[in-house]
Structures are given as C-alpha cells and as structure tokens.
Design a protein around this motif. Structure first.
Motif, short mmCIF file in Angstrom:
data_model
loop_
_atom_site.label_atom_id
_atom_site.label_comp_id
_atom_site.label_asym_id
_atom_site.label_seq_id
_atom_site.Cartn_x
_atom_site.Cartn_y
_atom_site.Cartn_z
N ASN A 133 7.22 -14.44 -15.56
CA ASN A 133 6.97 -13.03 -15.85
C ASN A 133 8.28 -12.25 -15.88
O ASN A 133 9.32 -12.73 -15.43
CB ASN A 133 5.99 -12.39 -14.87
N LEU A 134 8.21 -11.07 -16.45
CA LEU A 134 9.35 -10.17 -16.45
C LEU A 134 9.56 -9.61 -15.05
O LEU A 134 8.60 -9.46 -14.29
CB LEU A 134 9.07 -8.98 -17.39
N PRO A 135 10.79 -9.28 -14.69
CA PRO A 135 10.97 -8.52 -13.45
C PRO A 135 10.13 -7.25 -13.56
O PRO A 135 10.22 -6.52 -14.56
CB PRO A 135 12.48 -8.22 -13.45
N SER A 136 9.30 -7.01 -12.57
CA SER A 136 8.33 -5.93 -12.69
C SER A 136 7.66 -5.65 -11.36
O SER A 136 7.80 -6.40 -10.41
CB SER A 136 7.26 -6.31 -13.73
N GLY A 137 6.88 -4.58 -11.34
CA GLY A 137 6.10 -4.26 -10.16
C GLY A 137 5.32 -2.99 -10.35
O GLY A 137 5.47 -2.28 -11.35
N LYS A 138 4.49 -2.72 -9.36
CA LYS A 138 3.66 -1.52 -9.39
C LYS A 138 4.48 -0.28 -9.03
O LYS A 138 5.38 -0.34 -8.20
CB LYS A 138 2.50 -1.66 -8.40
N VAL A 139 4.13 0.82 -9.66
CA VAL A 139 4.72 2.11 -9.33
C VAL A 139 4.10 2.55 -8.00
O VAL A 139 2.88 2.52 -7.83
CB VAL A 139 4.44 3.15 -10.45
N GLU A 140 4.96 2.95 -7.07
CA GLU A 140 4.49 3.38 -5.75
C GLU A 140 4.12 4.85 -5.76
O GLU A 140 4.56 5.62 -6.62
CB GLU A 140 5.57 3.10 -4.71
N HIS A 141 3.32 5.25 -4.79
CA HIS A 141 2.89 6.65 -4.66
C HIS A 141 4.11 7.57 -4.63
O HIS A 141 5.07 7.32 -3.92
CB HIS A 141 2.07 6.82 -3.38
N GLY A 142 4.09 8.61 -5.47
CA GLY A 142 5.17 9.59 -5.50
C GLY A 142 6.41 9.15 -6.27
O GLY A 142 7.42 9.84 -6.25
#
Length: 143
Positions: free
Chosen positions: A35-44
């Motif tokens: 996968n691509l380097p990636s992740g979920k956007v965190e709160h705020g």
C-alpha cells in the motif's frame, strides 16, 4: 441514518518514474499486501497535516505541505462494507532519506512502476494510482 466514513490521506511518492509502496505486516488487515504510505485523518487535523504526519511516521521523511499535490479523491466502500474517502497526494520532494520507520507494521519499502503494479497492491490504493495516472480527479467505487 447519516453515513460515517473514514477519511484517509494517501501519499504517492514519485522518483524516476516509480512510486513507493510499503508491505503491510502485523496489522491484522491486508498483511503481506502493498500500500501507499497513508493513514486516517485524526480528529481536529486537516487532510494535508495528516499526509505530512503519515510521511514522517511511516517513511521517516519531512514533506513540506506546499510540495503535496492533490491528485485524486475517492469515495470507496470496501468489500466488508466500510466507507472511506481517500485524498491521494503526489510529491517528488521531501527532506531526509526514505526508510521503513515502522518495522513493527511494515515488512519493507519497494519502488514500483505505477503502470505495472504487482497484483498484491491493496485495491483501494491501486485504483487511486490508476485514476491519478489517467488524470481523473475523482471516483466512486463499491457503491
């Protein structure tokens, strides 16, 4: 009922006509796949800040937000039914040496020709890379 979707920041690191992919390991999801380097956007957090953070956390480099180009946005529903909105960024500029900064979650980093991706690339990521290569700004999959 209002739909809830994960918001993801995905980074397409480009070098010499290739893109960087990471092999997932010990995560419980898609281990052994790329996968691509990636992740979920965190709160705020903005999606741009999330991309900068994920670049640092996963591949150990600093990316100037101005060096990120948004190249595709995808509304995706996984085969398991979870909804995601992915913001795909591309960059060919970063500070530091790319390296596996999360060896407990990643078996290695590999450069691949984006036009000949291995069959082990996570579908969500492969679709986004394909849309980017075709210059398509947005897509919907799985609905």
């Amino acid at each position: 009922m209002t739909q809830r979707a994960y918001v993801d920041a995905l980074i397409i690191f480009e070098r010499a006509g290739q893109v960087l992919l990471a092999e997932r390991a010990n995560t419980g999801y898609a281990d052994g796949r790329l996968n691509l380097p990636s992740g979920k956007v965190e709160h705020g957090e903005s999606v741009v800040r999330a991309a900068v953070r994920e670049a640092r956390e996963e591949v150990g480099v600093d990316v100037d937000p101005a060096a990120l180009r948004i190249v595709h946005t995808m509304h995706y529903r996984s085969p398991e039914g979870s909804a995601r909105v992915g913001f795909f960024f591309a960059t060919n500029r970063w500070a530091g040496a790319l390296h596996n900064a999360e060896p407990h979650k990643c078996a290695g980093l590999f450069w691949h020709d984006p036009r000949r991706l291995p069959g082990t690339v996570v579908r969500y990521n492969a679709l986004g890379i394909g849309h980017y290569l075709r210059g398509e700004p947005a897509s919907v999959h799985g609905w």
